[in-house]
Each structure stands twice: as C-alpha cells, then as structure tokens.
Design a protein around this motif. Structure first.
Motif, PDB file in Angstrom:
ATOM      1  N   ASP A   1       6.395  43.409  23.703  1.00  0.00           N
ATOM      2  CA  ASP A   1       7.572  42.580  23.430  1.00  0.00           C
ATOM      3  C   ASP A   1       8.636  43.388  22.714  1.00  0.00           C
ATOM      4  O   ASP A   1       8.327  44.103  21.749  1.00  0.00           O
ATOM      5  CB  ASP A   1       7.200  41.401  22.516  1.00  0.00           C
ATOM      6  CG  ASP A   1       6.246  40.412  23.164  1.00  0.00           C
ATOM      7  OD1 ASP A   1       6.400  40.142  24.366  1.00  0.00           O
ATOM      8  OD2 ASP A   1       5.356  39.902  22.464  1.00  0.00           O
ATOM      9  N   PHE A   2       9.889  43.242  23.143  1.00  0.00           N
ATOM     10  CA  PHE A   2      10.989  43.911  22.439  1.00  0.00           C
ATOM     11  C   PHE A   2      12.324  43.274  22.817  1.00  0.00           C
ATOM     12  O   PHE A   2      12.420  42.548  23.806  1.00  0.00           O
ATOM     13  CB  PHE A   2      11.010  45.421  22.718  1.00  0.00           C
ATOM     14  CG  PHE A   2      11.213  45.791  24.163  1.00  0.00           C
ATOM     15  CD1 PHE A   2      12.469  46.104  24.644  1.00  0.00           C
ATOM     16  CD2 PHE A   2      10.138  45.834  25.038  1.00  0.00           C
ATOM     17  CE1 PHE A   2      12.658  46.447  25.980  1.00  0.00           C
ATOM     18  CE2 PHE A   2      10.305  46.180  26.380  1.00  0.00           C
ATOM     19  CZ  PHE A   2      11.581  46.492  26.852  1.00  0.00           C
ATOM     20  N   MET A   3      13.327  43.572  21.999  1.00  0.00           N
ATOM     21  CA  MET A   3      14.699  43.169  22.282  1.00  0.00           C
ATOM     22  C   MET A   3      15.512  44.443  22.382  1.00  0.00           C
ATOM     23  O   MET A   3      15.698  45.130  21.374  1.00  0.00           O
ATOM     24  CB  MET A   3      15.233  42.252  21.177  1.00  0.00           C
ATOM     25  CG  MET A   3      14.467  40.935  21.103  1.00  0.00           C
ATOM     26  SD  MET A   3      15.032  39.859  19.776  1.00  0.00           S
ATOM     27  CE  MET A   3      16.522  39.214  20.540  1.00  0.00           C
ATOM     28  N   PRO A   4      15.955  44.813  23.585  1.00  0.00           N
ATOM     29  CA  PRO A   4      16.677  46.085  23.741  1.00  0.00           C
ATOM     30  C   PRO A   4      18.004  46.062  22.977  1.00  0.00           C
ATOM     31  O   PRO A   4      18.570  44.987  22.757  1.00  0.00           O
ATOM     32  CB  PRO A   4      16.908  46.206  25.236  1.00  0.00           C
ATOM     33  CG  PRO A   4      16.642  44.876  25.812  1.00  0.00           C
ATOM     34  CD  PRO A   4      15.826  44.091  24.850  1.00  0.00           C
ATOM     35  N   PRO A   5      18.499  47.248  22.577  1.00  0.00           N
ATOM     36  CA  PRO A   5      19.815  47.304  21.928  1.00  0.00           C
ATOM     37  C   PRO A   5      20.832  46.602  22.831  1.00  0.00           C
ATOM     38  O   PRO A   5      20.824  46.785  24.045  1.00  0.00           O
ATOM     39  CB  PRO A   5      20.105  48.800  21.820  1.00  0.00           C
ATOM     40  CG  PRO A   5      18.753  49.446  21.848  1.00  0.00           C
ATOM     41  CD  PRO A   5      17.895  48.569  22.715  1.00  0.00           C
ATOM     42  N   ARG A   6      21.667  45.810  22.220  1.00  0.00           N
ATOM     43  CA  ARG A   6      22.561  44.943  22.974  1.00  0.00           C
ATOM     44  C   ARG A   6      23.702  45.718  23.601  1.00  0.00           C
ATOM     45  O   ARG A   6      24.350  46.510  22.944  1.00  0.00           O
ATOM     46  CB  ARG A   6      23.111  43.883  22.036  1.00  0.00           C
ATOM     47  CG  ARG A   6      23.752  42.746  22.778  1.00  0.00           C
ATOM     48  CD  ARG A   6      24.175  41.650  21.869  1.00  0.00           C
ATOM     49  NE  ARG A   6      23.065  41.071  21.128  1.00  0.00           N
ATOM     50  CZ  ARG A   6      23.200  39.990  20.391  1.00  0.00           C
ATOM     51  NH1 ARG A   6      24.358  39.389  20.291  1.00  0.00           N
ATOM     52  NH2 ARG A   6      22.167  39.512  19.748  1.00  0.00           N
ATOM     53  N   GLU A   7      23.932  45.462  24.889  1.00  0.00           N
ATOM     54  CA  GLU A   7      25.108  46.007  25.555  1.00  0.00           C
ATOM     55  C   GLU A   7      26.160  44.920  25.620  1.00  0.00           C
ATOM     56  O   GLU A   7      27.181  45.010  24.974  1.00  0.00           O
ATOM     57  CB  GLU A   7      24.731  46.552  26.931  1.00  0.00           C
ATOM     58  CG  GLU A   7      23.879  47.816  26.801  1.00  0.00           C
ATOM     59  CD  GLU A   7      23.446  48.384  28.135  1.00  0.00           C
ATOM     60  OE1 GLU A   7      24.050  48.042  29.165  1.00  0.00           O
ATOM     61  OE2 GLU A   7      22.489  49.179  28.122  1.00  0.00           O
ATOM     62  N   THR A   8      25.912  43.851  26.366  1.00  0.00           N
ATOM     63  CA  THR A   8      26.872  42.750  26.381  1.00  0.00           C
ATOM     64  C   THR A   8      26.189  41.460  25.945  1.00  0.00           C
ATOM     65  O   THR A   8      26.583  40.846  24.981  1.00  0.00           O
ATOM     66  CB  THR A   8      27.502  42.565  27.778  1.00  0.00           C
ATOM     67  OG1 THR A   8      26.446  42.438  28.734  1.00  0.00           O
ATOM     68  CG2 THR A   8      28.388  43.722  28.145  1.00  0.00           C
ATOM     69  N   LYS A   9      25.136  41.062  26.643  1.00  0.00           N
ATOM     70  CA  LYS A   9      24.448  39.817  26.331  1.00  0.00           C
ATOM     71  C   LYS A   9      23.057  40.112  25.766  1.00  0.00           C
ATOM     72  O   LYS A   9      22.397  41.038  26.203  1.00  0.00           O
ATOM     73  CB  LYS A   9      24.349  38.959  27.587  1.00  0.00           C
ATOM     74  CG  LYS A   9      25.711  38.508  28.089  1.00  0.00           C
ATOM     75  CD  LYS A   9      25.586  37.660  29.340  1.00  0.00           C
ATOM     76  CE  LYS A   9      26.915  37.094  29.771  1.00  0.00           C
ATOM     77  NZ  LYS A   9      27.857  38.120  30.220  1.00  0.00           N
ATOM     78  N   PRO A  10      22.608  39.305  24.786  1.00  0.00           N
ATOM     79  CA  PRO A  10      21.300  39.558  24.185  1.00  0.00           C
ATOM     80  C   PRO A  10      20.156  39.132  25.101  1.00  0.00           C
ATOM     81  O   PRO A  10      20.273  38.146  25.824  1.00  0.00           O
ATOM     82  CB  PRO A  10      21.327  38.707  22.925  1.00  0.00           C
ATOM     83  CG  PRO A  10      22.263  37.588  23.253  1.00  0.00           C
ATOM     84  CD  PRO A  10      23.290  38.166  24.179  1.00  0.00           C
ATOM     85  N   ASP A  11      19.060  39.881  25.049  1.00  0.00           N
ATOM     86  CA  ASP A  11      17.885  39.462  25.795  1.00  0.00           C
ATOM     87  C   ASP A  11      16.608  39.847  25.075  1.00  0.00           C
ATOM     88  O   ASP A  11      16.599  40.626  24.134  1.00  0.00           O
ATOM     89  CB  ASP A  11      17.875  39.953  27.248  1.00  0.00           C
ATOM     90  CG  ASP A  11      18.298  41.387  27.434  1.00  0.00           C
ATOM     91  OD1 ASP A  11      18.236  42.164  26.477  1.00  0.00           O
ATOM     92  OD2 ASP A  11      18.692  41.729  28.555  1.00  0.00           O
ATOM     93  N   ILE A  12      15.521  39.241  25.540  1.00  0.00           N
ATOM     94  CA  ILE A  12      14.190  39.534  25.037  1.00  0.00           C
ATOM     95  C   ILE A  12      13.334  39.863  26.253  1.00  0.00           C
ATOM     96  O   ILE A  12      13.410  39.178  27.285  1.00  0.00           O
ATOM     97  CB  ILE A  12      13.620  38.363  24.196  1.00  0.00           C
ATOM     98  CG1 ILE A  12      12.222  38.695  23.672  1.00  0.00           C
ATOM     99  CG2 ILE A  12      13.647  37.058  24.944  1.00  0.00           C
ATOM    100  CD1 ILE A  12      11.709  37.708  22.628  1.00  0.00           C
TER     101      ILE A  12
END
Length: 185
Positions: free
Chosen positions: A92-103
């Motif tokens: 599980d991770f949350m990638p560094p945000r480019e435009t929209k947040p995701d998990i």
C-alpha cells in the motif's frame, strides 16, 4: 459483519505530503480524507463502522497480517498473511502527487495460492454521503457524491452488493493484482 476492534497501534500511516490514510493490520483502509488532511473523509470507519466507509483487501480467511512493515525508509506498507493455502502480501502507498491524489494497493502472491476478498465502501463527508456509482468499463468504476468523485481502477471485477462493491479473487505465487483509487473534484 462487525469490524474487528482495532487499536490505534494496529494502524499504519500512508501519505503523499498533502493527505494521509490509516491502514489497519486487518487490511482495511479505515481513514482517508481527500484531497487534503483537513478535507472530509471518503473512508471513515475509524469514526464508527464499515458503514462510514472503508476499503478492505485481505485473505478471505481474515485475521491480522502476520508481518507488517514499511519498505526501506519509505511510506510503502507491506502487509503479509500466512494462510493454510499460501502466503500473500499487500503493498500500500500513496504516490507523490502530480495532479490528483490517489492510493495504490497491490496484491502480490508470495507462495502457493491465496483466495482474497475486497470490500469497497465509499462514503463521502465523514460517512454521511453515499455516492452514485457506475461502471465505466471492465476495469473502472466511477463514484460521485456532492463535490467529490473517485475513480476506481482494477482488473478485479467488483460487484455491487447493497451499497458496497466487493469481490473474491485468487492470487498465485508471482502474480500481482493492482487497485488504484483516484480522487477528483
């Protein structure tokens, strides 16, 4: 079914520097405000129960992960379950945000074969808003409620059941099943 009681120490933190999720040892994301720390949640089971939103990915046999750790010095959580039929890992991770947040959640078969379950209960505004959900194609669901939207992408076929989406699927050693949830306004 009732949530297994979780203590705060049974949660790990994921984050992208602008928001954070809490993932339980049982494989459930029980807290996630999108798009910022101070936004309302889309998974809020931490404040009540699964009816307030959660995203479970775990072996069908249930239970807490037997191994639970962050990878190196990153906020990448690895939860591993040893079941009678095999070993499975959820990354599980949350990638560094480019435009929209995701998990991102990736189910990885480690040894033999494991039957998994996933239950996606999307509830915006701290569990008070049940979104409209529609299938875009074989791999994408769209959920919209008030000012919030989520795009759910996975090759696993999620089936509507009541006001949740669920599936059971199996992973073999070496196989990976990706799940991505992306927020948009």
């Amino acid at each position: 079914e009732p949530l297994m009681a979780q203590r705060i120490e049974d949660y790990a933190l994921l984050g992208d520097l602008q928001t954070a999720a809490l993932v339980g040892r049982n494989g459930s994301v029980d807290w996630l405000p999108f798009p910022r720390f101070d936004s309302s949640s889309c998974f809020g089971a931490l404040l009540g129960g699964s009816e307030h939103g959660r995203w479970l990915i775990a072996p069908q046999s249930g239970g807490h992960a037997s191994a639970w750790r962050y990878r190196d010095d990153a906020l990448i959580l690895e939860s591993e379950w040893r079941t009678p039929t095999g070993v499975v890992r959820v990354i599980d991770f949350m990638p560094p945000r480019e435009t929209k947040p995701d998990i991102v959640r990736i189910v990885e078969g480690v040894e033999r074969r494991v039957t998994m379950q996933t239950e996606l209960v999307i509830r915006f505004d701290y569990g008070s808003v049940v979104p409209w959900v529609r299938r875009l194609d074989d791999e994408r669901l769209l959920a919209v409620g008030g000012p919030d939207g989520l795009l759910v992408c996975t090759p696993v076929e999620l089936r509507a059941s009541g006001m949740t989406h669920a599936a059971t699927f199996t992973v073999e050693a070496g196989e990976r099943m990706p799940f991505v949830v992306t927020w948009f306004p």
